[in-house]
Enzyme design. Structure first.
Site, PDB file in Angstrom:
ATOM      1  N   ASP A 103      19.301  27.891  50.781  1.00  0.00           N
ATOM      2  CA  ASP A 103      19.168  27.168  52.049  1.00  0.00           C
ATOM      3  C   ASP A 103      17.703  26.857  52.331  1.00  0.00           C
ATOM      4  O   ASP A 103      16.939  27.734  52.720  1.00  0.00           O
ATOM      5  CB  ASP A 103      19.755  27.998  53.189  1.00  0.00           C
ATOM      6  CG  ASP A 103      19.791  27.244  54.503  1.00  0.00           C
ATOM      7  OD1 ASP A 103      19.460  26.040  54.518  1.00  0.00           O
ATOM      8  OD2 ASP A 103      20.152  27.847  55.533  1.00  0.00           O
ATOM      9  N   ASP A 317      17.264  18.958  52.888  1.00  0.00           N
ATOM     10  CA  ASP A 317      17.976  20.197  53.178  1.00  0.00           C
ATOM     11  C   ASP A 317      19.056  20.439  52.132  1.00  0.00           C
ATOM     12  O   ASP A 317      19.933  19.594  51.927  1.00  0.00           O
ATOM     13  CB  ASP A 317      18.600  20.134  54.577  1.00  0.00           C
ATOM     14  CG  ASP A 317      19.398  21.381  54.911  1.00  0.00           C
ATOM     15  OD1 ASP A 317      18.895  22.491  54.627  1.00  0.00           O
ATOM     16  OD2 ASP A 317      20.508  21.261  55.452  1.00  0.00           O
TER      17      ASP A 317
END
Length: 475
Positions: A103, A317
């Site tokens: 992440d 992301d």
């Protein structure tokens, strides 16, 4: 929710191991997509679109919470149930292997912890958990340890009777559609040729609506994996979604690494909001334009740069599946795609209503291919990411129609733009307000080698096949 078990009885503060050794590591990154029935309410693509929107909502307006350089290391990356990619990390002495999601949009690493771990509204799959009592190097983090400030403000600690020997108070992290909470611990993190002691990780005891794994924070900031490992560079190659059903094939995560050839580089821009959370965690890109079918799309200024309040700009992301565009950005891009198609194909309202993606075009009967416009992202310095068709259009198959009779004929097959937005008004991720205007998701990054050069503050990319049969892990 039932209260968590007594926290201090679940963890043992024990001795640390010897000093770390530094080496190069490559780890496999895997996709893991459990079977989802294609019903009118649970089409796999609609779940991914909804998860992408929930993720965008969290990144744009998250709930308030506080959450020496080595050479290269690499591991395997596998995509996870809500569109992420996971690798296996080894924590403790002896090492306990645990799947964790990569992440880049957060910086705290946490793992499901102890035999008392509870996860509400979570997948039914068995959850691998870390057991601190079985690790001779595990210890609780004290409230006077600087890392306690990663999850609590100084004012919070000052008012919590933080004395010598007291444990850092429990943390709570809120995500787009769920949360997790527990205690900070320090233990030894291991990778091939690398052992980092006193790695601080969240020992989560209770979670709500989380995948059956932990999470590895690769965003900016002291709590992140790159910062704690002293990395100046990390890279990944995200496996194509066509390997969703093949568990033997993986992409890769590289910790450290030398100079890569054939790369285009984009400046990484620090948040204009300074140290304001969560924007200081994100990797902002110096985007300068978007073209559809070779023609520039006229976009608002907020698509390219953020203001001091954190509103606007483009970030990359790994945890978002489909790229998110704020409505003021999405509308002109979608209109440009529709104009470039030029009426050659009919719009598929059934697919759009069933999936939450748009525009969707019906595949002509008997057609084996469709002529669709090119989509490119342009960056400061001249770099151009000319996306392959499979990275921005998705074949929807036979899309379910909400409310339709199960015996009714299925909608025609369609192909949809793999980008999400929220046009629903107040409270949605798409409100023109705080947070990034563009979130470049993992679907658009598949089959790209992506390098985060933290020392030179730049993001590199090149197209290449990411599939590899790999059994290596972080152990």
């Amino acid at each position: 929710m039932a209260p968590p078990p007594p926290l201090l009885l679940l963890l043992l503060p024990l001795l640390s191991t010897a000093a770390p050794t530094i080496s190069t590591t490559t780890l496999p990154l895997y996709r893991h997509l459990p079977h989802v029935a294609e019903t009118a309410h649970h089409h796999p693509l609609s779940r991914l679109a909804a998860a992408s929107l929930a993720r965008a909502s969290h990144l744009r307006r998250p709930a308030h919470h506080k959450g020496q350089a080595g050479t290269a290391s690499a591991t395997a990356l596998y995509p996870h149930s809500y569109g992420g990619y996971a690798f296996t990390a080894s924590l403790g002495t002896p090492p306990q292997p645990l799947p964790v999601l990569l992440d880049t949009g957060s910086h705290l690493t946490w793992v499901p912890c102890t035999s008392s771990y509870q996860c509400r509204n979570c997948p039914t799959a068995a959850v691998p958990t870390f057991h601190p009592k079985n690790s001779s190097s595990s210890r609780l983090v004290g409230c006077r340890n600087p890392s306690c400030l990663w999850v609590h403000s100084a004012a919070r600690l000052a008012g919590s009777n933080c004395t010598t020997g007291a444990v850092c108070p429990p943390y709570a992290v809120v995500y787009g559609s769920g949360s997790t909470g527990g205690l900070l611990i320090a233990d030894t993190l291991r990778a091939p040729g690398r052992a980092v002691r006193n790695f601080v990780v969240g020992c989560s005891l209770v979670s709500v609506h989380q995948p059956p794994s932990g999470l590895a924070g690769f965003g900016r900031g002291a709590p992140s994996v790159p910062a704690q490992l002293g990395l100046t560079k990390f890279s990944y190659c995200l496996l194509s979604r066509r390997f969703d059903d093949n568990a033997a094939v993986s992409g890769s995560l590289v910790l450290g690494g030398g100079r890569a050839g054939g790369m285009q580089y984009v400046p990484l821009v620090k948040s204009a909001a300074g140290d304001k959370q969560p924007y200081a965690v994100y990797y902002y890109l110096a985007l300068t334009g978007v073209t559809v079918g070779g023609k520039a799309v006229r976009l608002p200024e907020r698509a390219f740069s953020a203001n001091a309040a954190g509103a606007g700009g483009a970030i990359v992301d790994s945890g978002t599946t489909f790229t998110y565009l704020e409505p003021t950005v999405f509308q002109p891009v979608a209109e440009a795609v529709i104009a470039a198609v030029g009426g050659r194909y009919k719009r598929s309202k059934e697919a759009e209503d069933g999936l939450g993606l748009r525009p969707c075009f019906a595949l002509p009967q008997g057609a084996k291919s469709m002529a669709l416009p090119e989509l490119s992202l342009h960056f400061k310095g001249g770099a151009e990411m000319q996306l392959p068709l499979e990275n921005y259009f998705v074949v929807a198959g036979r899309a379910p129609v909400p409310g339709a009779d199960a015996a009714a004929p299925a909608a025609a097959e369609a192909i949809c733009l793999a980008v999400v937005t929220d046009l629903g008004g107040a409270g949605g991720a798409g409100d023109v307000g705080g947070g990034p205007a563009i979130i470049l998701g993992s679907f658009q990054q598949q089959n790209y080698y992506v390098e985060y050069d933290l020392e030179k503050e730049r993001l590199g990319f090149r197209r290449q096949p990411c599939a590899a049969s790999s059994s290596s892990s972080m152990n």
